[in-house]
Scaffold this motif. Structure first.
Motif, PDB file in Angstrom:
ATOM      1  N   SER A 172       0.747  -1.136   0.104  1.00 49.21           N
ATOM      2  CA  SER A 172       0.105   0.184  -0.138  1.00 49.21           C
ATOM      3  C   SER A 172       0.724   1.225  -0.115  1.00 49.21           C
ATOM      4  O   SER A 172       0.395   2.181  -0.583  1.00 49.21           O
ATOM      5  CB  SER A 172      -0.953   0.020   1.080  1.00 49.21           C
ATOM      6  OG  SER A 172      -1.678  -0.892   1.203  1.00 49.21           O
ATOM      7  N   HIS A 229       2.708   1.716  -3.532  1.00 48.80           N
ATOM      8  CA  HIS A 229       1.636   2.155  -4.565  1.00 48.80           C
ATOM      9  C   HIS A 229       1.334   3.621  -4.423  1.00 48.80           C
ATOM     10  O   HIS A 229       1.323   4.171  -5.355  1.00 48.80           O
ATOM     11  CB  HIS A 229       0.218   1.230  -4.301  1.00 48.80           C
ATOM     12  CG  HIS A 229      -0.837   1.888  -5.198  1.00 48.80           C
ATOM     13  ND1 HIS A 229      -2.276   1.763  -4.819  1.00 48.80           N
ATOM     14  CD2 HIS A 229      -1.067   2.329  -6.335  1.00 48.80           C
ATOM     15  CE1 HIS A 229      -2.970   2.265  -5.659  1.00 48.80           C
ATOM     16  NE2 HIS A 229      -2.326   2.718  -6.856  1.00 48.80           N
ATOM     17  N   ARG A 230       1.357   3.940  -3.224  1.00 47.44           N
ATOM     18  CA  ARG A 230       0.749   5.575  -3.194  1.00 47.44           C
ATOM     19  C   ARG A 230       2.085   6.409  -3.278  1.00 47.44           C
ATOM     20  O   ARG A 230       1.988   7.415  -3.840  1.00 47.44           O
ATOM     21  CB  ARG A 230       0.487   5.770  -1.439  1.00 47.44           C
ATOM     22  CG  ARG A 230      -1.114   5.356  -1.092  1.00 47.44           C
ATOM     23  CD  ARG A 230      -2.177   5.891  -1.971  1.00 47.44           C
ATOM     24  NE  ARG A 230      -3.065   4.756  -2.420  1.00 47.44           N
ATOM     25  CZ  ARG A 230      -4.268   4.998  -3.078  1.00 47.44           C
ATOM     26  NH1 ARG A 230      -4.344   6.359  -3.467  1.00 47.44           N
ATOM     27  NH2 ARG A 230      -4.956   4.139  -3.231  1.00 47.44           N
ATOM     28  N   SER A 239      -9.413   3.232   4.357  1.00 52.82           N
ATOM     29  CA  SER A 239      -9.150   1.919   3.504  1.00 52.82           C
ATOM     30  C   SER A 239     -10.300   1.756   2.939  1.00 52.82           C
ATOM     31  O   SER A 239     -10.433   1.271   1.739  1.00 52.82           O
ATOM     32  CB  SER A 239      -8.691   1.040   4.609  1.00 52.82           C
ATOM     33  OG  SER A 239      -7.449   1.109   4.966  1.00 52.82           O
ATOM     34  N   LEU A 279     -10.526   1.358  -5.854  1.00 54.53           N
ATOM     35  CA  LEU A 279      -9.807   0.661  -6.965  1.00 54.53           C
ATOM     36  C   LEU A 279     -10.686  -0.370  -7.458  1.00 54.53           C
ATOM     37  O   LEU A 279     -10.370  -0.879  -8.657  1.00 54.53           O
ATOM     38  CB  LEU A 279      -8.711  -0.346  -5.759  1.00 54.53           C
ATOM     39  CG  LEU A 279      -7.547   0.572  -5.495  1.00 54.53           C
ATOM     40  CD1 LEU A 279      -6.864  -0.466  -4.371  1.00 54.53           C
ATOM     41  CD2 LEU A 279      -6.663   0.656  -6.557  1.00 54.53           C
ATOM     42  N   LEU A 302      -5.710  -8.167  -4.066  1.00 61.73           N
ATOM     43  CA  LEU A 302      -5.425  -6.597  -3.592  1.00 61.73           C
ATOM     44  C   LEU A 302      -3.894  -6.237  -3.689  1.00 61.73           C
ATOM     45  O   LEU A 302      -3.523  -5.336  -3.993  1.00 61.73           O
ATOM     46  CB  LEU A 302      -5.934  -6.482  -2.096  1.00 61.73           C
ATOM     47  CG  LEU A 302      -5.715  -4.775  -1.555  1.00 61.73           C
ATOM     48  CD1 LEU A 302      -6.454  -3.803  -2.350  1.00 61.73           C
ATOM     49  CD2 LEU A 302      -6.098  -4.724  -0.421  1.00 61.73           C
ATOM     50  N   GLN A 336      -1.930  -3.779  -6.139  1.00 63.06           N
ATOM     51  CA  GLN A 336      -1.286  -2.454  -5.996  1.00 63.06           C
ATOM     52  C   GLN A 336       0.218  -2.698  -6.508  1.00 63.06           C
ATOM     53  O   GLN A 336       0.664  -1.263  -6.724  1.00 63.06           O
ATOM     54  CB  GLN A 336      -1.310  -2.538  -4.256  1.00 63.06           C
ATOM     55  CG  GLN A 336      -2.698  -1.927  -3.763  1.00 63.06           C
ATOM     56  CD  GLN A 336      -2.777  -2.023  -2.587  1.00 63.06           C
ATOM     57  OE1 GLN A 336      -2.584  -0.943  -1.721  1.00 63.06           O
ATOM     58  NE2 GLN A 336      -2.624  -3.091  -1.611  1.00 63.06           N
ATOM     59  N   ALA A 356       1.782  -0.072  -9.201  1.00 68.48           N
ATOM     60  CA  ALA A 356       3.316   0.692  -8.550  1.00 68.48           C
ATOM     61  C   ALA A 356       4.347   0.754  -9.662  1.00 68.48           C
ATOM     62  O   ALA A 356       4.680   1.495 -10.148  1.00 68.48           O
ATOM     63  CB  ALA A 356       3.788   0.333  -7.365  1.00 68.48           C
ATOM     64  N   LEU A 387      -4.809   0.165   3.533  1.00 71.26           N
ATOM     65  CA  LEU A 387      -4.708   1.343   2.400  1.00 71.26           C
ATOM     66  C   LEU A 387      -4.846   2.475   3.097  1.00 71.26           C
ATOM     67  O   LEU A 387      -3.990   3.577   2.278  1.00 71.26           O
ATOM     68  CB  LEU A 387      -6.042   0.869   1.723  1.00 71.26           C
ATOM     69  CG  LEU A 387      -6.151  -0.421   0.879  1.00 71.26           C
ATOM     70  CD1 LEU A 387      -7.329  -0.432   0.079  1.00 71.26           C
ATOM     71  CD2 LEU A 387      -5.042  -0.719  -0.247  1.00 71.26           C
ATOM     72  N   GLU A 417      -1.458   5.401   2.538  1.00 75.48           N
ATOM     73  CA  GLU A 417      -1.619   6.328   2.032  1.00 75.48           C
ATOM     74  C   GLU A 417      -0.958   7.619   2.994  1.00 75.48           C
ATOM     75  O   GLU A 417      -0.373   8.598   2.570  1.00 75.48           O
ATOM     76  CB  GLU A 417      -3.314   6.755   1.952  1.00 75.48           C
ATOM     77  CG  GLU A 417      -3.439   8.256   1.243  1.00 75.48           C
ATOM     78  CD  GLU A 417      -4.954   8.381   1.166  1.00 75.48           C
ATOM     79  OE1 GLU A 417      -5.455   8.697   0.245  1.00 75.48           O
ATOM     80  OE2 GLU A 417      -5.620   8.323   2.261  1.00 75.48           O
TER      81      GLU A 417
END
Ligand SMILES: Cc1cc2nc3c(=O)[nH]c(=O)nc-3n(C[C@H](O)[C@H](O)[C@H](O)COP(=O)(O)OP(=O)(O)OC[C@H]3O[C@@H](n4cnc5c(N)ncnc54)[C@H](O)[C@@H]3O)c2cc1C
Length: 387
Positions: free
Chosen positions: A23, A26-27, A74, A81, A162, A166, A170, A355, A359
């Motif tokens: 997570s 990805h962010r 989340s 998503l 999930l 992610q 990314a 999630l 973030e």
């Protein structure tokens, strides 16, 4: 320095790509900086904590109000998503929590859940023992002294898709992903953090360590007082009454059973009629001083409580809890290595928050404002009493 060593530079790096690391990665990858993600295996894999097909989620998190913003965010990010990539990452089958009607210390979870839901206007129903017996006749062990909390918009998250999504996103956004690469040493240098792995030296401005049960090992026992690791085991049994355990009749369940001192059984419905029903009770592995057999688990935890489940054990799987003394999270900068952030958000209840945590840590690294994390600091973890 080894002549064959690859040298990399990045703005940000993430060590460990389980629920938390994937997570964060990805962010961060969306931030425009150069990002590297490293994992000693090829995630999603079965060696850590972020696997097993299902993780319960619930918005009214009885662990405390400090967790609420993570789970709520989340849930929003998960929906985003799912919409954007047209995938189902969660079974919205509702989550049911059962415990003693009268609050005692071992089952105050039910009461804390109801209170949090009421205070935050989270949609829910409170069920009497009579309601439970009528709605869920397969729960044959419900007693007159028990009550329930049902959250219809909750349910079970699918961890593997999930994580895969992610990590793929990314990569698409430009992150470099190094799999099967074990980090062996983390030190500081003038511009940030230096990471050493087999044949590799990486220097990054800011680094998140989300190495799950291996976190303390990476720092040679530095956090041994704060992070303890226990082996956990899940048991999947064949259903005799398949209809009773399909998702339209059976939600994600957490049952703090009176007969076994308030111990919680977490249960997931069948995916399809041929599959099994998955049961989990924390610390059963340790209770049995070794590997608890399916037969013993069935006699102790299933037969007295659940009807329509066969003795046939279809599957059993190991997973690791990484827990702080009070079962909270640790989210803080490393005390001695500037630019290095520790993420140990597990203690058996971290997945649903991943999630939102990802973030938040990414926002912290890029310099955006973030919520107060002092409830999850090292100092707090050291000072908090055991639970
Ligand atoms: C049986 C069980 C049931 C659970 N049920 C729930 C639930 O119902 N709901 C819920 O919300 N939570 C649940 N949890 C908790 C949840 O699964 C965890 O909070 C979460 O998965 C932790 O993710 P993580 O990223 O911190 O750790 P992990 O998933 O363990 O990831 C750590 C990663 O770091 C990598 N790594 C480690 N060392 C290195 C190194 N030296 N170099 C490179 N990479 C490294 C590993 O390969 C791994 O991929 C459960 C946990 C267990 C064990």
């Amino acid at each position: 320095m080894n002549a064959h060593q690859t040298i990399l530079e990045a703005d940000y790096a993430v060590i460990g790509l389980g629920a938390m690391g994937a997570s964060i990665l990805h962010r961060l990858a969306r931030s425009g900086g150069k990002v590297v993600g490293i994992d000693k295996y090829n995630p999603p894999h079965r060696h850590g904590a972020s696997h097993g097909g299902h993780k319960v989620t619930r918005e009214a998190v009885a662990e405390g109000p400090a967790y609420l913003r993570f789970v709520q965010r989340s849930n929003e990010l998960l929906c985003e998503l799912e919409r954007r990539y047209n995938v189902e990452l969660m079974q919205r089958i509702g989550t049911l929590i059962i415990g003693s009607e009268v609050a005692t210390s071992s089952d105050s979870f039910l009461h804390a859940t109801v209170q949090l839901a009421q205070a935050n206007e989270i949609e829910h129903q409170v069920l009497s023992s009579k309601d439970l017996k009528r709605l869920y006749p397969q729960l044959t062990g419900v007693t007159d002294g028990e009550a329930g909390y049902f959250e219809p918009r909750a349910g079970s998250i699918r961890p593997e898709p999930l994580l895969s999504l992610q990590i793929a996103l990314a990569k698409q956004a430009g992150a470099e992903i190094l799999i099967n690469t074990a980090v062996t040493r983390i030190t500081s240098f003038a511009g940030g953090v230096q990471i050493e792995a087999d044949g590799l030296r990486l220097r990054a401005g800011q680094v998140a360590v989300a190495a799950g049960r291996w976190t303390d090992h990476l720092f040679n026992g530095r956090f041994a007082d704060i992070l303890s690791v226990t082996q956990q085991r899940t048991f999947t049994f064949k259903a005799l009454d398949t209809l009773a355990y399909l998702p339209d009749r059976f939600p994600a369940l957490m049952w703090f059973r009176e007969g076994v001192g308030g111990e919680c059984a977490t249960v997931f419905p069948l995916e399809r009629s041929g599959d099994g029903v998955k049961f989990f009770v924390a610390d059963t592995e340790a209770d049995m001083r070794g590997s608890m057999s399916g037969n013993q688990f069935y006699h102790h935890h299933i037969q007295p409580y659940f009807g329509g489940i066969s003795r046939d054990l279809l599957h059993s799987e190991i997973c690791a809890y990484t827990s702080t003394p009070d079962k909270g999270f640790l989210l803080d900068w490393h005390p001695d290595i500037p630019g290095l952030f520790l993420v140990s958000a597990c203690s058996g209840h971290g997945f649903k928050h991943a999630l939102g945590i990802g973030e938040t840590i990414a926002a912290l690294f890029v310099g955006n404002s973030i919520p107060d994390l002092s409830a999850f600091s090292l100092k707090q973890s050291e000072g908090r009493p055991s639970r």
